[in-house]
Structures are given as structure tokens and as C-alpha cells.
Design a protein around this motif. Structure first.
Motif, PDB file in Angstrom:
ATOM      1  N   ALA C 264       1.991  -0.007  56.064  1.00 29.97           N
ATOM      2  CA  ALA C 264       1.066  -0.611  57.031  1.00 29.97           C
ATOM      3  C   ALA C 264      -0.027  -1.396  56.305  1.00 29.97           C
ATOM      4  O   ALA C 264      -0.552  -0.944  55.283  1.00 29.97           O
ATOM      5  CB  ALA C 264       0.438   0.468  57.897  1.00 29.97           C
ATOM      6  N   LYS C 265      -0.340  -2.586  56.839  1.00 32.44           N
ATOM      7  CA  LYS C 265      -1.432  -3.387  56.279  1.00 32.44           C
ATOM      8  C   LYS C 265      -2.650  -3.339  57.191  1.00 32.44           C
ATOM      9  O   LYS C 265      -3.765  -3.585  56.760  1.00 32.44           O
ATOM     10  CB  LYS C 265      -0.983  -4.828  56.099  1.00 32.44           C
ATOM     11  CG  LYS C 265      -0.090  -5.021  54.875  1.00 32.44           C
ATOM     12  CD  LYS C 265       0.300  -6.465  54.702  1.00 32.44           C
ATOM     13  CE  LYS C 265       1.226  -6.627  53.503  1.00 32.44           C
ATOM     14  NZ  LYS C 265       1.949  -7.904  53.580  1.00 32.44           N
ATOM     15  N   TYR C 266      -2.423  -3.064  58.466  1.00 28.99           N
ATOM     16  CA  TYR C 266      -3.518  -3.022  59.425  1.00 28.99           C
ATOM     17  C   TYR C 266      -3.471  -1.686  60.165  1.00 28.99           C
ATOM     18  O   TYR C 266      -2.390  -1.139  60.411  1.00 28.99           O
ATOM     19  CB  TYR C 266      -3.397  -4.181  60.425  1.00 28.99           C
ATOM     20  CG  TYR C 266      -3.601  -5.527  59.778  1.00 28.99           C
ATOM     21  CD1 TYR C 266      -4.877  -6.083  59.691  1.00 28.99           C
ATOM     22  CD2 TYR C 266      -2.534  -6.217  59.238  1.00 28.99           C
ATOM     23  CE1 TYR C 266      -5.076  -7.311  59.074  1.00 28.99           C
ATOM     24  CE2 TYR C 266      -2.725  -7.438  58.614  1.00 28.99           C
ATOM     25  CZ  TYR C 266      -4.008  -7.990  58.538  1.00 28.99           C
ATOM     26  OH  TYR C 266      -4.196  -9.177  57.931  1.00 28.99           O
ATOM     27  N   CYS C 267      -4.636  -1.198  60.548  1.00 31.04           N
ATOM     28  CA  CYS C 267      -4.716   0.072  61.263  1.00 31.04           C
ATOM     29  C   CYS C 267      -4.033  -0.070  62.629  1.00 31.04           C
ATOM     30  O   CYS C 267      -4.268  -1.055  63.343  1.00 31.04           O
ATOM     31  CB  CYS C 267      -6.181   0.474  61.440  1.00 31.04           C
ATOM     32  SG  CYS C 267      -6.387   1.945  62.463  1.00 31.04           S
ATOM     33  N   HIS C 268      -3.210   0.912  62.993  1.00 29.07           N
ATOM     34  CA  HIS C 268      -2.478   0.818  64.262  1.00 29.07           C
ATOM     35  C   HIS C 268      -3.391   1.097  65.453  1.00 29.07           C
ATOM     36  O   HIS C 268      -3.006   0.908  66.589  1.00 29.07           O
ATOM     37  CB  HIS C 268      -1.300   1.801  64.266  1.00 29.07           C
ATOM     38  CG  HIS C 268      -1.729   3.221  64.132  1.00 29.07           C
ATOM     39  ND1 HIS C 268      -2.130   3.976  65.182  1.00 29.07           N
ATOM     40  CD2 HIS C 268      -1.857   4.007  63.040  1.00 29.07           C
ATOM     41  CE1 HIS C 268      -2.468   5.170  64.767  1.00 29.07           C
ATOM     42  NE2 HIS C 268      -2.322   5.229  63.464  1.00 29.07           N
ATOM     43  N   GLY C 271      -6.885  -2.144  64.382  1.00 33.68           N
ATOM     44  CA  GLY C 271      -6.530  -3.465  63.870  1.00 33.68           C
ATOM     45  C   GLY C 271      -7.244  -3.840  62.586  1.00 33.68           C
ATOM     46  O   GLY C 271      -7.015  -4.913  62.036  1.00 33.68           O
TER      47      GLY C 271
END
Lengths: 282, 282, 282, 282
Positions: C264-268, C271
């Protein structure tokens, strides 16, 4: 006073009985193992009527020889061990005692022969005697897996019993004593025979309704078996994980070895430093 | 008007019956548990002919004592609880009611004794009484595993039934009534007995062709058992892994990335807000 | 020429028979399902002697009504479908045909009743009729798991058969025809009954040597069952992995959410961009 | 001297018998497979009394034809192979020999027919003949899984035997010869029948105490089956994962890191050379 002398005598006996490193100790262990097996075979042969009537005296003498040997062994174990009480009330101590006494109390009571079955437990000594560390390790793992899933197993057994009691009562009402379901306890027994998929067939439902209920019980039992299996499988899969580590596809710049541990900093084959970036970039 | 007084009286009774923290509450729970067990033992003993004819009166009096206690307990539970309706139509409420009435309706109808089997269900109270939170937890896990694999289990049961109907009809045609396969329902029943590897043996194929088909059914049943076991194993193995989360097929509007967490609000790849409706609509 | 008219008539019939979205289509499906179940119940009742002699005529009339309905349905399916050949030789087409004809050919041959068992297969339509996509999905998974472990299962079955042939021959030699092991094929059949832990008990070893060999066969069978179970378990555990992703302990700087996908690159949840280094450093 | 000529003759025969690439080789293999199957069918038919009395001569001639073919094949295999001794004492060599001789020694001894069961083992050639590399691969995996869990399986079998001996002795004491439990060996046999959930029903407990103990044995057996299944499941699940390697308890002299790959020569953490002896000595 000659404590060293006496201690040395007891010390040597202790080594023979409890250890298996000296030639004498090994010999003792092998003889003990053979006598344990023999004692079980003797008990079995005595129960076969044809053999017992023919060779009764030989079997009786054999029984006495084993009992005497076991008696001496039991006394020797108590004498040579440092804390006799700890031995006497230990698991093996109780088994040793119960394996020794049946013949003695047979003079006092008839029908004490049920104690003979305890002798089979002495077979567990085989692990100790043969120093089968590996097998003991496996047994320990198995025991630990069972203990850690104790709560699950108890819930499962309780569910089986409640099902058996309910279904047993219903079967008794449906089939009744005229079809072999003599009483509710017998019906509950039949339910467990069916739930566990053993199915002796000494009792079997005859009425259509009884056969329908039996079908439900059987499918239930067939499905329920999945539960303990799933539990133990999961336990085992997890307990194995301690012996394995995850490896990746990074390869060593020096020797080309692959499948390193995820957190490896040096190659396990040539000791070259691994480039952590090369892995992340891939 | 003395509502507090009355409330306090009901309040204390409520605490004794529903809680187990006070000495009185504990005593009540232990007595209840003993009486439940006793009631089951009584029903069992009554069904054993030898015992019933000998001790009929004692058993009958015991039955009455338990029924009266259960009646008082049932009334007390209704009086002391805040929402009596919720209790009466709850799982435990219905069981309590059905456990109490058999003796009463035995005056009206003969053969109402089948209700006695419901009493075994009262045993489930053991979990509540003993506050076995841990075991309740395990039972919950087990129930959740079963629920989450409900679809699989239904497909499996349906397959078993279709196989049993087809194989049962064929066995009836092959073996016929003269070899014990009296009718197709009986044959289907036999098939389930065989598929589940119970094998009573009250009916068994005699002709070579019947034995051949039986062989196929047995191997099928032997193999099919692997399916529920595999299902539950996989469920259990998975439920243990807290390091995994379930992902869905929702795709990001911005970058098209898929396999988001079920509760994700933003794309894990580009940070774009996810449209929760788009998933539900799919 | 009025092709649209005709097409429209056939089109509407097609919709009723093959689809379930219109009220008429739903009604047709429910009636069909009831008739399929009824046809199976009829066949079963006919086989029960007591019922057949009493209600023979009613059953016979019912059989004719179902056969006529099935005939019309079969013809309608052929007429309305675009490619009749594809339907006729499809899985469902053949089952529909075989379910329809038994009564017709009973005029030509006696003993064609074995075709009646095919009707049970029509039950599979239940999945289609009720549009139980979810259950079809499970069934597909199950089938795929079985297909992907086909080689393993064949090796397993071959092993079972070789063991049964060898052990069967030995049991025949040891026990002989006088103890129920009439011939080698019967002995092999008994071996499979024992290996699969069904154990009818119509044949059972009597001699000590036979019982010893039986013990070995039973323990073998008891152990062998682990193999298909292990195979299916492993298959299932793997096939589930596609619905799950591995998560790590990295936490979002903005909202503190944890358990992100490994990549993951962005928080689910909010964001926020995740710091990849923060994870590696931990 | 014409070695090439002779070698070429033996070489061609070798190719026909041992290889399957030429048309002649394929033909030979197919004929061999058919004859092996036929030899097993013949042995089976001979054992069926009705068939044997009717077609005794045909069966006897068939038996001779197969024996003669097997004899020539066995001699040809010895002649054409480079190292005859290696073949003769190989697994397949011994099976080929034992499959050939029964008819010859039946002149010398009666009752040598038990050797006929060896012929079933020749069926294993099917894998070689059909070059079913894939199936051989699966069989190898299965064998490896069994070997790697050998210690676990032995502990399990030992536990089953000890339980059977103890429970068997108790059942003999409880039920006694009058209820079918003739002797302790018979009781132990019955216990294994019950533990493995086979349940023939030729012997079944009658007394309440016996039925109670039987219940315990059944539930035990029902639960124990989870153990081998769990073992094989875990083995299979693991063996599928090529991303894991087995680690040991060896620790690095320099940094103390543990859990190195079994074949590691250098520490994965600091690059220090590992002392292979230090592990062996532990």
C-alpha cells in the motif's frame, strides 16, 4: 561408617537401572524391555482358553518369574533413587507398582486381574530405554497440540454428548424396545456408535421414521468429524511454522545463491554482504 | 404503595436466579445444575425396564419433585425478569418451558414423553452457570466457522443426497427385495449408511454387481469425507491468521487498482477516495 | 410470412421456460421443481410394496401425468431454443430425455425401470431455477479443487485398489471359503469394506492370523484416509488465498490506521500517503 | 567373434523390453500390461467355485500360457540387461520372479498359491509402461510426505496399540468370553476394529459397563483420526510452499543469530563462517 562405599554401591546400581550409557545399563534395559513384552504376551496367552488349559503351569511359572523380577526392580528403583517419594508417586512409579502387585493380591481377592492391563502402560518406557529423543519430541509436540486445543475439544465432546442424549431419547421413543432399543442408555450408546461412524449393527433402526432420524445422525456424525480434524490440522500447521522461515528470490552478487531469509544481510553460502536495495527494487 | 420494597424483593430474586456472584446465586446455580443432570438420569433410568419395575414409585416421586422445582423456577424467571416476553420466546425460555411440561401433559395425552429429550438441551446452561467464557468463546468460533462455510456445507449435503438417491435406486434394481433392499427408501437409507462409512451391516449386498456398486459407493464416501474436513480446516487455519484481511473486487476509479480491504475508504495505491456504492452496485 | 409473429411466440415461450425473471417464468420454474420432486417421490413409493398394492392406480396415473408434462416440456425446450442440437446433447438435455422416456419404453421392455434413477439428476436444476449463484460458485470451486488434485486422487485410488487386491488374495488364502471369504473377488470386496472403515460385518475374519491381517488393513485404511483429506485441505487453503492479502503493522501518520496491504502507498482509511521507509525501519 | 552382432541383437531386445519409444516396444508393453491384468483376473476367477468347476481346464491352460510368457520375459530381462544382478535383486526383479514361479512350485508343494497375490504388485509397472511421469511425481510427493512424517506416524501407531492393549484387557475382564470377547487377543482385535471406526459388529458389548467403555473407545478413535489427518495436511500444505526453508537451532559464534538454513555456511546476519561441527555436536 562407610557412606562413600555404600553410596558408590547404590550409585553403580542407579547407573545400571536409570542410565543406559554403560554396557551393564544397556543390558539391563534390553532385559527389562523383553520382560515387559513377555509379561503382556503371558497375560494374553493365559486368556486364550485352549492355550491356558494346555500350558497352564508353564504360564503360571513365567508369571511368577516376571513378578519377582518386577518386585526386585521396583525395590531397587526405590533404594537407589535420591528422593524415593518423588519416584513412588510419579507417573512411572505408580505404573511400576501396579504392574508388580496383581499376582500378590490374587491371593487376597479373586478378580484383581484387571490390574494386569496396567502392564501395557509400562511399554511407554520403550521411549526412555531406547533414548528415542526424536520420538519423544514428536510425542511432546502432539501432546502440546492437544493441550492447546483442549477448550475446543471439550466443547466438541460436550456437543457430541448433548446430541447423543437428545437423539438417543428420540430413537428410543420412535423405535422402542421391540426393535432393540431396550432403554434410553442403550439408545444413547447406539447414537454414539452411529455418530462416530463405527456402526456395529447389533442394533439398527427398522421403522421408516427411525431410519430417517438415523440418516440425520449419520450425516451429522460424518460432518462433525471435520471439526477435530480441522482443529488439529490448524494447530499442527501453526506449530510447524516455528521450524521454517520465509525466503525471497534475491540472489547473491558473489556466488549467485538464492532463497535467502527475508532479513538476511549476508549470503548464507559465501558470506558476501547482500545488497538490501537490490531486493526492494526488484 | 411500596414499589421500592417490591422491586427490591424481585431484584434480589433476580440476582439469585440470573447472576452467580453472590453466595446464594452460586448455591442456586449448583442446585439447578444437579437437578438438570438428575432429571436426565431419571428419564434414562425410567426407560430401563428392570429398574423401572423395581423402583417405579421412587422414580415417579423424583420426577414430580424435579417438575415442581422446574415449575417454580420457570415462574420465578418470568416474574423477576424485566421483559418477560423476551425471556419466554428466547432460546432458553422455550427449552425451560418444554423441560417443565412433560409430566403435566402426560395426564392429557399418553406418549408425550418425547418432550423429555428436550431436557438434555438444558445442559447447555452449564456454560452460563459456570461462566465458562473461554468455552463460550470457542463455541462461538466454531459456530462462526460453520456459518461462514454454510454455502459449502449445503452444496456438499445436496451432493450426498443426490448420490444417495441415484445409487439407492440402482441398488434396489440390482439387489432387489429378496436381498434386504426392500424398497427404494430403504436402499437410499442403506446408501447413506454406506457413504458415511457407518456400515451397520443389517443390510449388505449379496450379488457380485451389487458388491461392485457398493465398492464404488464406499470409496466415494471415503473420499467425500475429505471435503467437509478440508473446508473446516481451511476455515480454521484462516481464522487464526490475524495477519490477513479479506479483500473484494472493487476497483479504484482513478488508477484501477483492485483487491482493496473490505472496509477501505481510500485507494491504497493512489489515495483516491473509493465510491462505496460502486461496490454495492456491482 | 410472419416471422416476427412466430418468433415472438417462440420467444415468449423461451422466456417462460429458460428464464425466471417474469411472473410466468417463475411460476413455470416452481411447478417444474415440484413435479421433479414428485416424480422422485412417486418412484420411491412405487417400490414400497405395502403402498404399491394399495394405491397402485393412483401412483400409475400420477406417473403418466408427470411423464406427459415432461414430454411437453422436453418438446417445448427443443422448439424454443435456437440450437436444438446443442441442447439435446448437452448434460441437461440428456438427463431431461432419460427422465422422460422410462414409461414409454416400459411397453417395449420390462426392467427398464433403472432409468428412473436418472430423474434424481434433474434435481440439479434446482441451482439454475433458484438462481443460487452463490451455491453454484461454491460448487465450481469444489469441482476445480477436485480437478486440480485429480492426479493425486488417481494415484491414491490406484494404491487403494492394489492394496485391496493383494490383501484380499491373502485373506482368501488365510480364512478360506469356510469363514465367508467365498472367493478372491469377495475377499477384495471385503478388503475395500474394511479399508474404507465401513465394516458391514456380513463377513468377518475368524482365525487369529486373519484377524491380525485385518488389524493391519484397518490401521492402514484409518491412516490412508488422511491422504485425500490432506490433499483437499491443502487445495482449499490455497484456493482461499486469492481472497486475502497479507497486511503489515505499519500505521498511518495521519489517522493512525494499521494493517495496511504490504504494497500500500496510501492509507485505505484517510488517503494520506504512507511513508514506505517508516515500515522498513521498524 | 561377432560381439557387435550379438550385442546388436541383445541391444534390440533390450530396447523392446525396457523402452517404449519404438512401435515394437510399445506393442510389447501393451501385451505385457494385458497379460498382467489377465493373470490377476485368472487367479480371481479360479477362486470362484462355480466358475472354476465349469471352466477349470480353460483357466488352467490360460494360467500356463501366462506363466510361460512371464518365464520368457524374465529370462529375456536378465539376458538383455547390463547388470543382471542389479535387476534380479531390485524391487521389480523380485516381483517379476515371484509372479512367475507359483505354478512351478505348485508341483512341489500344495498351498503355494499365496504367491499369486504378488502378481497384483506387477500392476505398479503400469506407471512405467504408460510413462505417467506426472503420476509418478505425485506418488513421489506422497511418499516423501509420508517419510518426512514417519516419526509422527510411528508415535501415533504406538499410541493406538497401547490404547488397544489396555482397553482390550479391560473389555475382556468386563464382558468376558460369554459375550464374545473370547480372549485378550480377540478383545484387542475388537478394540482396533472399534478405534478405527470400522465396527464389524461380529462382537459387540452387551453389559452396560462394557458399552460405557466402548463409548469411550469410540470417541477416542473418532478423535484420534484427526491426528494423522492433521499431520498429512500440514505436511502437504508446507510441501506446496517453495517459499519456505527449514531452519535449525545452530547459533552464530560471532553475533549469536539463530535459525539458519540447514545448509547455511555463513551467518545471514554478520557473514561469519558457521562451524558445521558445532551443530552436529549439539
Amino acid at each position: 561408617m562407610k557412606p562413600t562405599n555404600k553410596r558408590s554401591w547404590r550409585y553403580r546400581l542407579h547407573e545400571i537401572i536409570y542410565e543406559a550409557d554403560t554396557p551393564m545399563g544397556k543390558l539391563f534395559d534390553v532385559i527389562l524391555l523383553i520382560l515387559i513384552l513377555l509379561s503382556i504376551v503371558l497375560v494374553m496367552l493365559e486368556s486364550v482358553q485352549g492355550i491356558d488349559t494346555k500350558y497352564h503351569e508353564i504360564l503360571y511359572i513365567g508369571e511368577w518369574i516376571i513378578t519377582i523380577f518386577f518386585t526386585f526392580e521396583y525395590i531397587a528403583r526405590i533404594i537407589t533413587v535420591k528422593k524415593p517419594k518423588a519416584y513412588i508417586f510419579s507417573f512411572y512409579g505408580i505404573i511400576d507398582f501396579l504392574s508388580t502387585i496383581p499376582l500378590y493380591i490374587s491371593f487376597l481377592f479373586a478378580g484383581s486381574s484387571f490390574l494386569l492391563s496396567v502392564r501395557a502402560l509400562r511399554l511407554l518406557r520403550v521411549f526412555r530405554i531406547l533414548k528415542l529423543a526424536r520420538y519423544v519430541g514428536e510425542a511432546t509436540k502432539l501432546r502440546r497440540a492437544l493441550i492447546s486445543s483442549r477448550a475446543k475439544i471439550l466443547v466438541f465432546l460436550f456437543a457430541v454428548l448433548v446430541i447423543a442424549v437428545i437423539a438417543g431419547t428420540l430413537m428410543y421413543i420412535i423405535e422402542g424396545p421391540e426393535n432393540g432399543f431396550k432403554s434410553i442408555p442403550t439408545s444413547v450408546y447406539w447414537c454414539i456408535v452411529t455418530l462416530t461412524t463405527v456402526g456395529f449393527g447389533d442394533i439398527a433402526p427398522v421403522t421408516p421414521l427411525g431410519q430417517l432420524l438415523a440418516t440425520v445422525i449419520m450425516i451429522l456424525g460424518y460432518g462433525i468429524i471435520a471439526v477435530p480434524t480441522g482443529i488439529v490440522s490448524a494447530e499442527y500447521t501453526r506449530s510447524k511454522d516455528n521450524d521454517y522461515v520465509h525466503v525471497n528470490t534475491q540472489s547473491c552478487r558473489n556466488c549467485g545463491a538464492q532463497r535467502h531469509r527475508d532479513d538476511a544481510k549476508y549470503c548464507h553460502k559465501c558470506g558476501e554482504e547482500l545488497n538490501p536495495k537490490s531486493h526492494i527494487e526488484t
